[in-house]
Design a protein around this motif. Structure first.
Motif, PDB file in Angstrom:
ATOM      1  N   LEU A 107      27.819 -28.237 -33.626  1.00  0.00           N
ATOM      2  CA  LEU A 107      27.558 -27.023 -32.482  1.00  0.00           C
ATOM      3  C   LEU A 107      26.015 -27.358 -32.318  1.00  0.00           C
ATOM      4  N   ILE A 108      25.240 -27.611 -33.140  1.00  0.00           N
ATOM      5  CA  ILE A 108      23.887 -27.646 -33.198  1.00  0.00           C
ATOM      6  C   ILE A 108      23.738 -29.110 -32.305  1.00  0.00           C
ATOM      7  N   LYS A 109      24.354 -30.080 -32.720  1.00  0.00           N
ATOM      8  CA  LYS A 109      24.170 -31.391 -32.110  1.00  0.00           C
ATOM      9  C   LYS A 109      24.465 -31.420 -30.492  1.00  0.00           C
ATOM     10  N   GLU A 110      25.577 -30.568 -30.265  1.00  0.00           N
ATOM     11  CA  GLU A 110      25.996 -30.420 -28.782  1.00  0.00           C
ATOM     12  C   GLU A 110      24.796 -29.561 -28.043  1.00  0.00           C
ATOM     13  N   ALA A 111      24.469 -28.515 -28.608  1.00  0.00           N
ATOM     14  CA  ALA A 111      23.545 -27.580 -27.983  1.00  0.00           C
ATOM     15  C   ALA A 111      22.328 -28.336 -27.890  1.00  0.00           C
ATOM     16  N   GLU A 118      17.920 -30.936 -20.482  1.00  0.00           N
ATOM     17  CA  GLU A 118      17.200 -30.177 -19.389  1.00  0.00           C
ATOM     18  C   GLU A 118      15.838 -29.975 -19.750  1.00  0.00           C
ATOM     19  N   ASP A 119      15.278 -30.622 -20.773  1.00  0.00           N
ATOM     20  CA  ASP A 119      14.015 -30.628 -21.195  1.00  0.00           C
ATOM     21  C   ASP A 119      13.856 -31.807 -22.110  1.00  0.00           C
ATOM     22  N   SER A 120      13.319 -32.686 -21.434  1.00  0.00           N
ATOM     23  CA  SER A 120      13.191 -34.178 -21.918  1.00  0.00           C
ATOM     24  C   SER A 120      11.650 -34.348 -22.505  1.00  0.00           C
ATOM     25  N   GLU A 121      10.801 -33.096 -22.516  1.00  0.00           N
ATOM     26  CA  GLU A 121       9.312 -33.253 -23.029  1.00  0.00           C
ATOM     27  C   GLU A 121       9.325 -33.161 -24.416  1.00  0.00           C
ATOM     28  N   GLU A 125      15.542 -35.332 -31.392  1.00  0.00           N
ATOM     29  CA  GLU A 125      15.539 -34.627 -32.646  1.00  0.00           C
ATOM     30  C   GLU A 125      14.636 -33.500 -32.966  1.00  0.00           C
ATOM     31  N   GLU A 126      13.523 -33.349 -31.936  1.00  0.00           N
ATOM     32  CA  GLU A 126      12.916 -32.094 -32.071  1.00  0.00           C
ATOM     33  C   GLU A 126      13.722 -30.829 -31.654  1.00  0.00           C
ATOM     34  N   HIS A 127      14.405 -31.161 -30.696  1.00  0.00           N
ATOM     35  CA  HIS A 127      15.265 -30.004 -30.414  1.00  0.00           C
ATOM     36  C   HIS A 127      16.288 -29.569 -31.380  1.00  0.00           C
ATOM     37  N   GLU A 128      16.929 -30.539 -32.023  1.00  0.00           N
ATOM     38  CA  GLU A 128      17.894 -30.533 -33.123  1.00  0.00           C
ATOM     39  C   GLU A 128      17.291 -29.511 -34.304  1.00  0.00           C
ATOM     40  N   GLU A 129      15.784 -30.276 -34.429  1.00  0.00           N
ATOM     41  CA  GLU A 129      15.164 -29.557 -35.588  1.00  0.00           C
ATOM     42  C   GLU A 129      14.863 -28.091 -35.363  1.00  0.00           C
ATOM     43  N   SER A 130      14.697 -27.651 -34.304  1.00  0.00           N
ATOM     44  CA  SER A 130      14.368 -26.215 -33.910  1.00  0.00           C
ATOM     45  C   SER A 130      15.767 -25.288 -34.220  1.00  0.00           C
ATOM     46  N   PHE A 131      16.866 -25.959 -34.356  1.00  0.00           N
ATOM     47  CA  PHE A 131      18.201 -25.141 -34.498  1.00  0.00           C
ATOM     48  C   PHE A 131      18.326 -24.887 -36.276  1.00  0.00           C
ATOM     49  N   TYR A 132      17.315 -25.661 -36.866  1.00  0.00           N
ATOM     50  CA  TYR A 132      17.471 -25.560 -38.298  1.00  0.00           C
ATOM     51  C   TYR A 132      16.121 -24.909 -38.890  1.00  0.00           C
ATOM     52  N   ASP A 133      15.682 -24.488 -38.048  1.00  0.00           N
ATOM     53  CA  ASP A 133      14.190 -23.741 -38.393  1.00  0.00           C
ATOM     54  C   ASP A 133      14.565 -21.967 -38.121  1.00  0.00           C
ATOM     55  N   VAL A 134      14.801 -21.471 -39.258  1.00  0.00           N
ATOM     56  CA  VAL A 134      15.445 -19.928 -39.015  1.00  0.00           C
ATOM     57  C   VAL A 134      14.332 -19.111 -38.421  1.00  0.00           C
TER      58      VAL A 134
END
Length: 353
Positions: A107-111, A118-121, A125-134
């Motif tokens: 689900l994290i990969k899909e999100a 939507e935001d390629s800035e 990998e950075e988007h994915e890392e944010s989901f692992y940062d509690v």
């Protein structure tokens, strides 16, 4: 499934459900131990069973498919649990491997992919890392964290200072259940503000109109009663509702260039002064809202008001609902005008079989 302020409902619900399962609902951990560690002493000491029930609800809700909305108690406990898990993540090098299962990772990969599109800035990998940062979760999931200031908000209000509430637009009544029990017991209606008490009274009236026979008082010989009669009936209801609550009710009070239907006063706090204006739906509803009531508020220090529209027919009700939808203001005056409908339409009697 809890409704969070994010597009990625499924991902975050999956994450929290797994966190709760591993850390609390694992068949070995005592829920009470976690409660004592993450919550303020006064809260778990005075409302222990409610704390347990709330954590259980968070666990069950994040595991089903129905949309559930949190109250202040849920929000506060979830925030504290996230904070606890964030500290745990810092302490455990293998946290991500242990606490994110395969379903969460998918689900994290899909999100992350959706966010990247939507935001390629930021890179994928950075988007994915944010989901692992509690520690990043509260910024994403909570529209505000006013509950963290509940002690300051209450103490300042007790001293007569509600500047923080006004400047941030905080409704302290929403956090009532987070207050110590001895403070809650001072407010029998479970509302700290007079605005909250008036809202509760209107809810009561609405229920009696809908499920009882109260609406019959507003009809006479098949005709709707006059506005003066509406005021008289509501005045008696308010007198009874606010009995022994030190609320002063003045009908037809002179304010500025005219008379407001009701002026309610409780103490020196600004939000303890409320104006109520009633207008029949067939009359000049827009003028009464945009001009009349606003002028009354400008001529006084009253910052809170209720504009009640009395409806007697389906057409009046529909037009009033349309008026409410089209008249949402954001200026400093009308922001604090609450519009409500008094539904006096006749009800059909239940058939007798």
């Amino acid at each position: 499934m809890i409704l969070f302020a994010t597009y990625h409902q499924e991902a975050y619900n999956c994450i929290f459900h797994h966190f709760l399962k591993l850390e609390i609902f694992n068949g070995q951990t005592d829920v009470g131990d976690i409660i004592e560690e993450i919550l303020p002493k006064y809260l778990y000491r005075e409302q222990y069973h409610k704390c347990v029930k709330t954590i259980e609800e968070l666990y069950y809700w994040t595991g089903d498919k129905f949309y559930h909305e949190m109250n202040a108690f849920h929000e506060f406990i979830l925030y504290k649990f996230i904070d606890y898990m964030g500290d745990l993540q810092k302490e455990l090098p293998d946290f991500n491997r242990l606490y994110f299962n395969e379903r969460c990772r998918i689900l994290i990969k899909e999100a992350s992919q959706k966010d990247f599109e939507e935001d390629s800035e930021f890179s994928l990998e950075e988007h994915e890392e944010s989901f692992y940062d509690v520690f990043y979760y509260p910024d994403v999931l909570f529209t505000d964290t006013d509950f963290l200031m509940i002690d300051t908000l209450y103490n300042q209000r007790k001293l007569g200072n509600i500047n923080i509430e006004n400047s941030l637009g905080i409704n302290i009544d929403y956090y009532f259940e987070l207050l110590p029990i001895d403070i809650q017991e001072q407010y029998k209606t479970k509302h700290i503000t007079l605005t909250g008490e008036v809202s509760s009274m209107l809810k009561y009236i609405t229920e009696r109109l809908k499920y009882g026979n109260l609406y019959k008082l507003f009809w006479e010989n098949e005709d709707p009663v006059r506005e003066e009669r509406i005021q008289l009936i509501l005045e008696n209801i308010m007198d009874a509702y606010f009995y022994n609550q030190a609320v002063e009710i003045t009908r037809e009070a002179m304010l500025g260039n005219g008379k407001v239907d009701f002026k309610l006063y409780k103490n020196t706090n600004e939000d303890e002064k409320v104006l109520i204006e009633i207008k029949k739906a067939k009359n000049y509803v827009k003028k009464g809202y945009e001009k009349q009531l606003t002028d009354y508020m400008l001529s006084t220090k009253y910052k809170n008001a209720f504009y009640l529209i009395a409806c007697f027919t389906d057409d009046e009700y529909d037009k009033s609902m349309k008026f409410i939808r089209e008249h949402v203001y954001t200026d400093t005056i009308q922001l604090y005008i609450n519009i409500s409908i008094l539904d006096f339409r006749k009800r059909k009697s239940a058939s007798i079989s």
